[in-house]
Design a protein around this motif. Structure first.
Motif: not given
Length: 322
Positions: A6, A8, A37, A43-44, A47, A61, A67-68, A71, A88, A90
């Protein structure tokens, strides 16, 4: 391993070229799908679909703490299930990247990508605790949706600072530490309740703590970074425990000056202290009430005004590649 990246595109510290290098590196080790995104909350949504499809094993992410946070909320939309949800990962791309740095990841996209690939090859991961905030039954905020946070939340002063920073960024200002410092001063000068706080902390089986001006909730330590300097509001906070809280019951000019100095010189062993400082560790459930609506933030995202928020510390909520 099937993975979703994902991205951003507005991430502060990443360029299109850097993102291309990252995608190429990850695609060499993963069956990678890339999604960019396009709107707040996207992003939500991405995810959440990854968590529901049953085929995605990892969500990466690329972006900042906002953004995190999106997600994480997408992954946990059906509740925490560490064994059943995608892991997950990052790659920090924002201006501060508190969550990634608290996990021990490099604060550089290229270095963090290398660390992520090494962790995937070695199969290293950890299960972290998270915070959950929700509207309080019987109050005006009862219907506010639940939302997870990874490293911090705040009701009152610090959320007001974040709101001011967001306003400045909407006007084209860059997110710098000087900008934050100016907004801290402006928030302090405009704080109507700094001599007598409006926040009450309630915990099951304990006497209430009243008249707080500042209430900062931490899920890990450090609380934030000022440049390369870590700031420890609640030094004992950890991804392995529930939530910690730092409260100030007085914010006069001498007190505020002292607290700022203590925060800027804080260490993993010593945070703010004093007669009007409230520090609580490993809280699993508590509520903050305010006599007046106050700004509220989670993971550095200003969420408007609230008069009551209920917090839950959830241990072992999500698996993270580290």
């Amino acid at each position: 391993m099937r993975a979703l990246l994902v991205v951003n595109p507005s991430a502060t510290t990443t360029s299109a070229r850097t993102r291309d290098v990252l995608v190429h590196a990850l695609a060499s080790d993963l069956k990678l799908e890339v999604a960019t995104t396009e709107y707040r909350g996207h992003a939500r949504d991405l995810a959440r679909r990854a968590a529901e499809d049953g085929n995605t094993e990892l969500v990466v992410a690329l972006g900042g703490d906002g953004t995190v946070n999106e997600v994480v909320n997408g992954l946990l939309s059906g509740g925490p299930d560490p064994a059943g949800l995608p892991r997950l990962a990052v790659v920090p791309g924002g201006s501060t990247n508190v969550f990634a740095r608290a996990l021990g990841l490099p604060n550089d996209v290229v270095e963090a990508t290398g660390a992520l690939l090494n962790a995937l090859r070695e199969g290293t991961e950890r299960t972290v605790g998270l915070g959950l905030a929700s509207g309080t039954p019987g109050t005006d905020d009862e219907g506010v949706p639940e939302r997870w946070f990874t490293f911090c939340a705040g009701l009152g002063f610090d959320a007001g600072v974040i709101g001011r920073v967001e306003q400045q960024r909407e006007r084209g200002k860059r997110s710098t530490h000087a900008l934050y410092a100016r907004q801290v001063l402006r928030q302090f000068l405009g704080e109507a309740n700094r001599r007598h706080g409006t926040i009450t902390l309630e915990r099951p089986g304990e006497d209430p703590v009243e008249d707080l001006v500042v209430s900062i909730i931490c899920n890990t330590s450090p609380w934030t970074y000022f440049g390369s300097r870590p700031v420890y509001a609640t030094p004992e906070a950890s991804f392995d425990t529930a939530l910690d809280l730092l409260g100030f019951a007085k914010l006069s000019t001498p007190a505020a000056t002292r607290y700022v100095a203590q925060l800027m010189t804080s260490t993993p062993e010593r945070g703010p202290r004093g007669k009007h400082v409230v520090g609580l560790h490993d809280l699993t459930a508590f509520t903050l009430h305010s006599q007046v609506p106050l700004p509220f933030q989670m993971d550095g995202d200003h969420l408007g005004l609230r008069t009551s928020v209920t917090f839950t510390g959830v241990r072992r909520a999500l698996r993270v590649i580290v």
